[in-house]
Scaffold this active site. Structure first.
Site, PDB file in Angstrom:
ATOM      1  CB  SER A 214      -0.962  -0.038   1.193  1.00 33.21           C
ATOM      2  OG  SER A 214      -1.986   0.907   1.060  1.00 33.21           O
TER       3      SER A 214
ATOM      4  CG  ASP B 189      -6.590  -2.850  -3.966  1.00 33.84           C
ATOM      5  OD1 ASP B 189      -7.060  -1.816  -3.455  1.00 33.84           O
ATOM      6  OD2 ASP B 189      -5.372  -3.110  -3.998  1.00 33.84           O
TER       7      ASP B 189
ATOM      8  CG  HIS C 261      -5.859  -2.114  -0.092  1.00 36.41           C
ATOM      9  ND1 HIS C 261      -4.964  -1.850  -1.116  1.00 36.41           N
ATOM     10  CD2 HIS C 261      -5.378  -1.475   0.990  1.00 36.41           C
ATOM     11  CE1 HIS C 261      -3.998  -1.079  -0.663  1.00 36.41           C
ATOM     12  NE2 HIS C 261      -4.222  -0.837   0.615  1.00 36.41           N
TER      13      HIS C 261
END
Length: 299
Positions: free
Chosen positions: A115, A268, A298
């Protein structure tokens, strides 16, 4: 908080150039130098810690027989952007210079992040690509990375707009919180009012739904053009920096990047950023391994 004891690992809390790190060293004897992994955790730059990624780093150290360095960069808003990227850079440079000290091979160091940690990984590798005074980073691993803040209307943004953990709105909210901006800017940024038409045209060659494979565009509807707002643009101008949006780096930078592994997830909002960066790397003759998790999301 200190690390728990581990029968297979020696774990130490240190500082690399003033940046807190936790280093995981396999206890078993090794015939030679081990590979090194610098791990940059996710959390939008506003949460997450060494401790919250403890299990992941132990797993990597044990199962890949690697020296793993987890970087505890300081968080926003108390520590303003771009201090997170700069602290990650400091830690990586320090480890490249001292890897031998910890039984790691300086020529076999990779940088890995998920991320926002993927953002920092991409940025660090871009900044070090031209350096000749350091060992070259062997590889970068980008796990569902955040790579740009110009468009929040890519196919994956539409498809996963209301997905749990990281919705489309929460993504922009987190960007604004990270930059310590007024969150009332969320709606115009979502619409794209912060991007001048000239900038949209400049980066269309890299940031374009047409570059995404058709299989990922089922049901996609191109958004209506937003009215540009100079005021919103001025408020969030940091998002146009390559430290914040590594996807926007020039080819002269991208072509010097190390071998890359990219992980994307179907459910995601950030999926398409990974796909677009994959294409950019391949177009610049960088070796890419791509893992796509069809049922993944995610976090």
């Amino acid at each position: 908080l200190p690390a728990f004891r581990d029968s297979q690992l020696s774990i130490k809390d240190l500082h690399f150039g003033g940046v807190p790190v936790r280093i995981y060293l396999p206890k078993a004897p090794s015939a030679g130098k081990r590979r090194g992994v610098v791990f940059l955790h996710g959390g939008c730059g506003i949460f997450g810690s060494i401790r919250s990624y403890e299990r992941i780093c132990r797993y990597m150290a044990r199962n890949s027989d690697s020296v793993v360095v987890s970087v505890g960069y300081h968080l926003s808003p108390e520590h303003k952007y771009p201090s997170q990227t700069l602290e990650c850079l400091t830690a990586v440079v320090h480890f490249l210079r001292t890897a031998d000290t910890y039984g790691a091979d300086p020529a076999r160091v990779l940088v890995c992040g998920d991320s926002a940690g993927g953002t920092y990984t991409a940025s660090v590798c871009q900044e070090l690509g031209h350096r000749t005074d350091l060992p070259k980073i062997r590889a970068q691993v980008l796990i569902y990375p955040f790579l740009q803040a110009l468009s929040f209307n890519l196919p994956s943004h539409q498809k996963n707009a209301a997905m749990a953990l990281l919705s489309r709105e929460r993504t922009v909210h987190s960007v604004l919180k990270y930059l310590d901006k007024d969150c009332s800017l969320k709606e115009p940024v979502l619409a794209g009012a912060h991007v001048p038409e000239s900038t949209t045209l400049k980066y269309r060659k890299w940031l374009n739904p047409d570059l995404i494979p058709e299989v990922f565009k089922v049901g996609y509807k191109p958004p209506s053009p937003a009215s540009f707002s100079p005021q919103v643009h001025e408020e969030v101008k940091e998002v146009f920096e390559t430290r914040f949006s590594p996807l926007l780096a020039e080819d002269a930078v991208v072509c010097h990047l190390p071998d890359t592994c990219i992980v994307t997830c179907e459910h995601d909002v950030l999926r398409d950023e990974g796909l677009l960066y994959k294409k950019r790397l391949e177009d610049n003759n960088v070796r890419v391994t791509w893992h796509h998790t069809e049922k993944g999301f995610h976090g």
